[in-house]
Design a protein around this motif. Structure first.
Motif, PDB file in Angstrom:
ATOM      1  N   UNK A  37      15.382  -4.030  -2.735  1.00  0.00           N
ATOM      2  CA  UNK A  37      15.570  -2.928  -3.686  1.00  0.00           C
ATOM      3  C   UNK A  37      15.852  -1.618  -2.989  1.00  0.00           C
ATOM      4  N   UNK A  38      15.046  -0.616  -3.282  1.00  0.00           N
ATOM      5  CA  UNK A  38      15.248   0.720  -2.706  1.00  0.00           C
ATOM      6  C   UNK A  38      14.495   0.873  -1.395  1.00  0.00           C
ATOM      7  N   UNK A  39      13.225   0.450  -1.433  1.00  0.00           N
ATOM      8  CA  UNK A  39      12.324   0.597  -0.284  1.00  0.00           C
ATOM      9  C   UNK A  39      11.513  -0.683  -0.217  1.00  0.00           C
ATOM     10  N   UNK A  40      11.355  -1.226   0.972  1.00  0.00           N
ATOM     11  CA  UNK A  40      10.584  -2.467   1.087  1.00  0.00           C
ATOM     12  C   UNK A  40       9.463  -2.281   2.105  1.00  0.00           C
ATOM     13  N   UNK A  41       8.296  -2.780   1.754  1.00  0.00           N
ATOM     14  CA  UNK A  41       7.174  -2.694   2.685  1.00  0.00           C
ATOM     15  C   UNK A  41       7.011  -4.030   3.375  1.00  0.00           C
ATOM     16  N   UNK A  42       6.974  -4.005   4.691  1.00  0.00           N
ATOM     17  CA  UNK A  42       6.733  -5.215   5.480  1.00  0.00           C
ATOM     18  C   UNK A  42       5.591  -4.927   6.460  1.00  0.00           C
ATOM     19  N   UNK A  43       5.432  -5.768   7.454  1.00  0.00           N
ATOM     20  CA  UNK A  43       4.316  -5.582   8.383  1.00  0.00           C
ATOM     21  C   UNK A  43       3.008  -5.788   7.644  1.00  0.00           C
ATOM     22  N   UNK A  44       2.037  -4.933   7.924  1.00  0.00           N
ATOM     23  CA  UNK A  44       0.732  -5.038   7.263  1.00  0.00           C
ATOM     24  C   UNK A  44       0.654  -4.000   6.144  1.00  0.00           C
ATOM     25  N   UNK A  45       0.772  -4.446   4.885  1.00  0.00           N
ATOM     26  CA  UNK A  45       0.822  -3.492   3.773  1.00  0.00           C
ATOM     27  C   UNK A  45      -0.468  -2.692   3.607  1.00  0.00           C
ATOM     28  N   UNK A  46      -1.562  -3.200   4.182  1.00  0.00           N
ATOM     29  CA  UNK A  46      -2.842  -2.503   4.024  1.00  0.00           C
ATOM     30  C   UNK A  46      -3.077  -1.461   5.125  1.00  0.00           C
ATOM     31  N   UNK A  47      -2.219  -1.471   6.158  1.00  0.00           N
ATOM     32  CA  UNK A  47      -2.466  -0.589   7.307  1.00  0.00           C
ATOM     33  C   UNK A  47      -2.446   0.879   6.878  1.00  0.00           C
ATOM     34  N   UNK A  48      -3.212   1.705   7.614  1.00  0.00           N
ATOM     35  CA  UNK A  48      -3.293   3.138   7.299  1.00  0.00           C
ATOM     36  C   UNK A  48      -2.285   3.947   8.111  1.00  0.00           C
ATOM     37  N   UNK A  49      -1.585   3.262   9.004  1.00  0.00           N
ATOM     38  CA  UNK A  49      -0.500   3.927   9.725  1.00  0.00           C
ATOM     39  C   UNK A  49       0.805   3.191   9.421  1.00  0.00           C
ATOM     40  N   UNK A  50       1.893   3.942   9.412  1.00  0.00           N
ATOM     41  CA  UNK A  50       3.156   3.316   9.023  1.00  0.00           C
ATOM     42  C   UNK A  50       4.308   3.759   9.912  1.00  0.00           C
ATOM     43  N   UNK A  51       5.330   2.925   9.943  1.00  0.00           N
ATOM     44  CA  UNK A  51       6.585   3.301  10.596  1.00  0.00           C
ATOM     45  C   UNK A  51       7.696   3.107   9.567  1.00  0.00           C
ATOM     46  N   UNK A  52       8.415   4.190   9.313  1.00  0.00           N
ATOM     47  CA  UNK A  52       9.526   4.115   8.357  1.00  0.00           C
ATOM     48  C   UNK A  52      10.825   4.121   9.145  1.00  0.00           C
TER      49      UNK A  52
END
Ligand SMILES: Cc1ncc(C[n+]2csc(CCOP(=O)(O)OP(=O)(O)O)c2C)c(N)n1
Ligand code: SF4
Ligand SMILES: [Mg+2]
Lengths: 367, 388
Positions: B248-263
């Motif tokens: 879609x527009x934006x997809x979350x992968x990796x660990x969805x529960x993590x408190x740090x992210x890389x976009x």
């Protein structure tokens, strides 16, 4: 889904075809814009009679060109001669601007304007699409001299080289008029424009006018020609011929600009005619790069007669000694054309082709 | 059909499945293989279209514009200098609301000359009014290309499909091509509501005065906002029909529960995913794939970033004298919505490799604290004396 407003002007309804009865009010309206059609005994508004006349008008009145604009006249003549099964690709310039003040449009043909330098390329895309769809619609690209000689040249050359079935018409008013009269590759030697002014150190444009028709003809396209708004039936014939040809064709039309050249709006035809009669703008036809026809000029006029009518050459008639030299240069250019193209013709011209279609108001033949 | 294909070859096949009637193209690395492959499909009689080999990218875009207005599905592709040479016409195509699809095989922009991948070319066209979709891998590139025609034609907006040059275009891998029947069922025949038809003449590209220009622009903006609905809807439909979606527009992968992210955008996502497996001891991160950069999916981003304490925006372009392009927009989108600390990186410029070790390095940088813009993997001593 709601489509946004996209700056397309919808046309007036399509014209009735020749022979079709005009639609709408046929009742007994009053006023002098109504004429009686005796054979059927009904009163038909003049406007509808016009609309139903066989001569198709691709570009209608009401546009915002200056009085006496040669380009407006030329575009009307071209579209009239071309007929209704035509689509136009227009470069940025006076023609585009004065015909389409959104939400109005003077065009009764499908018309696309994109940018200044790509008329040849959008025309090529349109032609490719129509060809794929098996449609007969002919594509005419239209550009000023800037959109042809200069910024549009590459796209034009590519379109010709690839052999698209497109007629490219250049309305040559010898400068960038839409932006206020700047010199172009088409501005004649010694003419003043706002970027080639005359002054103590300059006598107007220092460079020569590009020989565009020969450059184009060197692409070995089936047909390239020059025409002038002063020779209407010649122009019409060339449009029709260019459209009959299979493959790319090019028509270079000399179209005086009263504003930029500094002459009366009523003098447009006279000025255009003198450009031809002096030999400065020879009327030529070239097929596959070879010269095949010229319009002879029986009694060449001196270039002074042409130049003196226009303010852009006024500095050539002052006391400056360089003026005489420039006048001689320009006369030499005309003499060269007369010689090189054999414009004087040979022997008697039974059809008196020069001037055959030059009729003054009232029907008196132009001498 | 699963085949071993080079990315460009797969893209050419995907384009052909969409039955374009006019393709205009000009060679430039790394886009060239796409149009070469299309030319071959035409030459072999496997694609019935007018292949117009133009004399410049300015004309490639113009031919596509003319053809689309004259009622034919039109496609073009380019990279870098070619995209910039087209730019005048690209603004015109979108401003006139003409549905053209273009592949941008992303490449750095001169000078100095670099033929390798980054996103500076597409980013420079950010405000051109085109939809921009970024592909994480070649399978997405295939599926996004098919979707792009549908999105473009339903909204009358042009779509730029951004595919990393070399990293994707020149990589051979196993890929699934949809069948012709699938694509035909998904993609209605081309029908442009404002086509140039001599029996119904209209004027396109008129002179618009201040009386209407703001409204024309606003309607263009609104159409792009509509794409925020259309892009995921079309993706969902394609998922239903082909079994493959693109997020879609934006997809979350990796660990969805993590408190740090890389976009990030584009193919670097796969590198980071693999790196998370490669470095199981490194802290886990939420990987956020920005697929649609224009329109900018503010709401979807807020959801994807919800609960993050820190976010790295890892992008292959930047605005000199400014900083991260996407980072600035992400920060604006998150402003007032539990804003994480944002680290902005320009990475992989001019094709510099982004290896698996990028992941632990980024995690270390997050731990070290700080925020703002920096260059990833900058080697200040790399230039010889006197500069390049
Ligand atoms: C890329 C670009 N450069 C400059 C302009 C500004 N401009 C618009 S029309 C024009 C001159 C047009 O001259 P010409 O083609 O001779 O047509 P005319 O107006 O004389 O009929 C110029 C310079 C533009 N629109 N686009
Ligand atoms: S400036 Fe010249 S070319 Fe332009 S509309 Fe006026 S007369 Fe015609
Ligand atoms: Mg001009």
């Amino acid at each position: 889904m709601v489509k946004g407003n996209v700056a397309s002007a919808t046309q007036r309804p399509p014209l009735p075809q020749a022979g079709e009865p005009p639609s709408g009010d046929k009742g007994g309206g009053e006023g002098k814009d109504r004429a009686t059609a005796p054979s059927v005994g009904v009163t038909i508004p003049i406007a509808e009679l016009r609309a139903s006349q066989p001569r198709f008008q691709g570009l209608t009145a009401g546009h915002r060109a200056c009085l006496g604009c040669g380009e407006a006249l030329a575009a009307r003549l071209v579209t009239e001669a071309a007929g209704p099964d035509v689509a136009v690709a227009n470069a940025t310039g006076c023609l585009e601007v004065f015909t389409t003040p959104y939400p109005e449009s003077s065009w009764r043909l499908p018309w696309l304007h994109s940018v200044f330098g790509n008329a040849g390329a959008i025309a090529a895309g349109m032609e490719a699409a129509y060809k794929q769809q098996g449609r007969t619609t002919k594509v005419i690209a239209m550009a000023g001299d800037g959109g042809t000689f200069d910024i549009g040249f590459q796209a034009l050359s590519g379109m010709l080289e690839r052999g698209h079935n497109v007629l490219f018409v250049c309305y040559d008013n010898e400068a960038y008029m839409n932006t206020g009269v700047q010199r172009s590759g088409s501005t004649p030697h010694a003419a003043t424009t706002t970027t080639s002014p005359a002054g103590a150190a300059r006598m107007g444009k220092r460079h020569m006018k590009k020989d565009i028709v020969n450059i184009i003809a060197s692409h070995r396209i089936p047909y390239a020609a020059t025409a002038s708004v002063a020779y209407v039936s010649d122009l019409r014939r060339k449009v029709r011929h260019a459209l009959e040809v299979e493959g790319p064709s090019f028509l270079h039309i000399h179209a005086p600009c009263p504003l930029g050249w500094g002459h009366e709006g009523s003098a447009t035809i006279e000025v255009a005619r003198l450009a031809v009669q002096t030999g400065l703008f020879p009327l030529l036809e070239l097929e596959r790069g070879e010269l095949t026809a010229v319009m002879p000029i029986r009694k060449p006029r001196p270039v002074r007669d042409y130049l003196a009518l226009q303010n852009r050459f006024r500095h050539l008639f002052g006391p400056d000694p360089r003026a005489q030299v420039e006048l001689e240069h320009l006369q030499a250019l005309a003499d060269h054309n007369i010689e090189a193209y054999g414009l004087l013709g040979e022997g008697e011209d039974a059809q008196d082709s020069e001037g055959a279609d030059t009729v003054q108001r009232g029907g008196v033949r132009w001498a | 059909m699963r085949l071993a294909l080079e990315g460009s070859q797969a893209l050419a096949r995907a384009v052909a499945l969409c039955r374009p009637q006019v393709v205009a193209a000009y060679p430039i690395t790394p886009q060239t293989h796409i149009v070469e492959n299309i030319a071959k499909l035409v030459a072999d009689g496997r694609l019935d279209c007018d292949f117009v080999s133009v004399e410049s990218e300015h004309s490639a875009a113009s031919v596509a514009l003319g053809a689309a207005c004259a009622g034919s599905r039109a496609y073009t592709a380019s990279s870098s200098q070619g995209i910039l040479l087209m730019s005048e016409v690209l603004f015109d195509i979108s401003g006139l609301r003409v549905p053209v699809v273009m592949t941008c095989a992303n490449r750095a922009v001169s000078g100095p000359l670099s033929i390798w991948n980054d996103h500076q070319d597409a980013m420079a066209l950010r405000d051109s009014g085109w939809i921009q979709l970024y592909c994480a891998d070649n399978q997405e590139a295939i599926d996004t290309t098919v979707q792009a025609f549908r999105i473009a034609e339903s909204l009358e907006l042009p779509v730029m499909v951004c595919v990393d040059g070399f990293a994707l275009t020149h990589t051979l891998e196993g890929l699934t091509l949809p069948s012709q029947e699938q694509v035909d069922a998904f993609l209605p025949a081309y029908a442009f509501s404002r086509g140039l038809d001599s029996s119904q003449p209209i004027s396109i590209g008129t002179l618009v005065s201040p009386d209407h220009f703001t409204e024309v622009r606003a309607s263009h903006h609104n159409a792009l906002l509509e794409a925020l609905v259309e892009i995921p809807a079309v993706d969902a439909l394609w998922q239903q029909m082909s079994g493959r979606g693109c997020g879609g527009l934006v997809e979350v992968r990796g660990d969805p529960e993590a408190r740090v992210g890389i976009l990030t955008l584009g193919s670097v996502l796969g590198t980071l995913e693999d790196a998370m497996d490669e470095y199981p001891d490194a802290p886990r991160a939420r990987l956020i794939k920005l697929r649609a950069f224009r329109p900018f999916p503010v709401e979807a981003l807020r959801q994807a970033c919800a609960g993050l304490e820190a976010l790295i925006v890892f992008e292959r372009a930047f605005s000199p004298g400014g900083g991260g392009i996407v980072a600035a927009e992400v920060q604006a989108a998150l402003y007032g919505h539990a804003m994480p600390r944002v680290l902005s990186y320009a990475a992989g410029l001019g094709g510099r490799d982004i290896g698996l070790d990028a992941y632990p390095r980024l995690m270390q940088a997050l731990e070290a604290g700080g925020e703002g813009f920096r260059f990833f993997d900058l080697k200040p001593d790399a230039l010889p004396e006197g500069g390049f």
